[in-house]
Design a protein around this motif. Sequence first.
Motif, mmCIF file in Angstrom:
data_model
loop_
_atom_site.group_PDB
_atom_site.id
_atom_site.type_symbol
_atom_site.label_atom_id
_atom_site.label_comp_id
_atom_site.label_asym_id
_atom_site.label_seq_id
_atom_site.Cartn_x
_atom_site.Cartn_y
_atom_site.Cartn_z
ATOM 1 N N HIS A 117 0.832 -1.214 0.000
ATOM 2 C CA HIS A 117 0.000 0.000 0.000
ATOM 3 C C HIS A 117 0.859 1.253 0.000
ATOM 4 O O HIS A 117 1.926 1.299 0.612
ATOM 5 C CB HIS A 117 -0.984 0.014 1.176
ATOM 6 C CG HIS A 117 -0.353 0.079 2.538
ATOM 7 N ND1 HIS A 117 0.011 1.268 3.123
ATOM 8 C CD2 HIS A 117 -0.047 -0.894 3.438
ATOM 9 C CE1 HIS A 117 0.515 1.015 4.328
ATOM 10 N NE2 HIS A 117 0.509 -0.285 4.542
ATOM 11 N N ASP A 142 6.273 1.237 6.744
ATOM 12 C CA ASP A 142 4.851 0.915 6.534
ATOM 13 C C ASP A 142 4.281 1.740 5.409
ATOM 14 O O ASP A 142 3.639 2.738 5.634
ATOM 15 C CB ASP A 142 4.104 1.160 7.852
ATOM 16 C CG ASP A 142 2.681 0.656 7.819
ATOM 17 O OD1 ASP A 142 2.342 -0.078 6.887
ATOM 18 O OD2 ASP A 142 1.906 0.996 8.727
ATOM 19 N N MET A 143 4.454 1.273 4.116
ATOM 20 C CA MET A 143 5.297 0.169 3.754
ATOM 21 C C MET A 143 5.968 0.406 2.413
ATOM 22 O O MET A 143 5.890 -0.384 1.507
ATOM 23 C CB MET A 143 4.503 -1.147 3.747
ATOM 24 C CG MET A 143 3.335 -1.148 2.762
ATOM 25 S SD MET A 143 2.638 -2.817 2.576
ATOM 26 C CE MET A 143 3.902 -3.677 1.671
ATOM 27 N N GLU A 154 -4.990 1.433 2.590
ATOM 28 C CA GLU A 154 -4.899 0.266 3.475
ATOM 29 C C GLU A 154 -5.095 0.681 4.920
ATOM 30 O O GLU A 154 -5.541 -0.099 5.743
ATOM 31 C CB GLU A 154 -3.525 -0.406 3.299
ATOM 32 C CG GLU A 154 -3.381 -1.748 4.021
ATOM 33 C CD GLU A 154 -2.929 -1.603 5.481
ATOM 34 O OE1 GLU A 154 -3.031 -2.606 6.217
ATOM 35 O OE2 GLU A 154 -2.479 -0.512 5.873
ATOM 36 N N GLU A 155 -4.744 1.934 5.225
ATOM 37 C CA GLU A 155 -4.686 2.376 6.621
ATOM 38 C C GLU A 155 -6.035 2.801 7.196
ATOM 39 O O GLU A 155 -6.109 3.146 8.370
ATOM 40 C CB GLU A 155 -3.684 3.534 6.761
ATOM 41 C CG GLU A 155 -2.239 3.178 6.409
ATOM 42 C CD GLU A 155 -1.557 2.346 7.487
ATOM 43 O OE1 GLU A 155 -2.221 1.957 8.460
ATOM 44 O OE2 GLU A 155 -0.351 2.074 7.334
ATOM 45 N N GLU A 176 4.404 -6.250 4.366
ATOM 46 C CA GLU A 176 4.182 -5.337 5.495
ATOM 47 C C GLU A 176 5.272 -5.632 6.521
ATOM 48 O O GLU A 176 5.733 -6.775 6.624
ATOM 49 C CB GLU A 176 2.832 -5.644 6.159
ATOM 50 C CG GLU A 176 1.617 -5.236 5.364
ATOM 51 C CD GLU A 176 1.164 -3.808 5.643
ATOM 52 O OE1 GLU A 176 1.931 -3.033 6.257
ATOM 53 O OE2 GLU A 176 0.044 -3.481 5.224
HETATM 54 ZN ZN ZN Z 1 0.914 -1.159 6.439
#
Ligand code: ZN
Length: 427
Positions: A105, A138-139, A172-173, A196
Amino acid sequence: MSLAADIARKIMDAVDARFDDQVEVTADLVRIPSTRYKEAPAQDFMARLYREQQLSVDRWQIRLDDIRHLPGYSPLQQDYENTWNVVGAWRPTNPQGRSVILNGHIDVVPEGPLDMWQRPPFAPEVRDGWLYGRGAADMKAGLVLNHYALLALRRCGYRPAAEVYLQSVVEEECTGNGALACLQRGYRADAALIPEPSSHALTVAQVGVMWFQVKVTGHPVHVYQADAGSNAIESAFRLIQALRELEKNWNARKSDDAHFHDHHHPANFNVGKINGGDWASSVPAWCTFDMRVGVLPSMSLSQARREVEDCVRNAAARDPYLGNSPPALLWEGFQAEPFVLSGHEKVRAVLDAAHRTVFGKPLVDERSTATADNRFFGLYAGIPALVYGPRSKDIHGFDECVELDSVRRITQSTALFVAEWCGLETA
Ligand code: ZN
């Protein structure tokens, strides 16, 4: 592993030969601030990277109407304009082996107070073998290592014998809707790998994650007659205390959970945002707080949601003012189901062999008290999805960093995994 030792060595050397370049490219990507809703330039960077490797690039704008009906969708009242996903595909003329998705991501979480960082969060720096910066671990290191793993095979004169899809997704977060949009667009493979930060372990079980917002009202008066009013901030505080009790209750139920029964505290609640009031001498009429809760695999999201709603309703009923003016509860952001890997024995064996070649020890299974995009591939497409990535420190905090030697070795094991899983043909 069946991959000949000399070929494995050649591939690992090819990773080493380009590693300085890989670190530079990772730093360049960290330099592009890609917090949510600002990912487009970083996605352009990824598209350029994929194009340089002669992958066919699919870059599309996510439309909520395409995904809001799908299982796994999480609602978010935000503008999706300028929200792009990027996929770079390697498609052999006559695909032979097993295909793979290498996913990552692009979005990073907000950097927080700048004065708490030793260096500005988007000014990446290598110090003592670690790369610092928001998103370094991240990431972005993972996104870039996927690319360099594939590049290493090419530099050895090989190409994967099956399809490889490099995916760079948004969001993604907070929802996972970027990964969901890849499924909606039709991308499938025999396995998925997501680097990740996992400290070289494989995630085999993870909690579900839900976000919700509670809007509390009060009765505003001048503080000189405060007992005639009702303080929304203090009411919110009582609701938060009740939710903390629910957290204890959920953790007490871990003994029923096959994966987290011996974990010290698997279900984490977090008040992540709070706003309320406007004047120190006025009893506040409003307070809004946002919470994240972790859901054990032994619970369903609907059960968890009901328990949160009951908890807030009961706590409000006990509150002097909220009893007649109940708070509003809004489920927005992550509605991520818990996820447990299954049917992954074959792909795990191949990753374990690659991991042993690079690290000299067996792959370790781990549980995670956070979520990741792997759940989409596993739950909604039947694709075994392995989270396996480098060592990190302080992700989501300040001075986030990733260990470079760990990134190098995960790049090697990813390249070996692709070679073995997909098979190789000579370029
Ligand atoms: Zn992540």
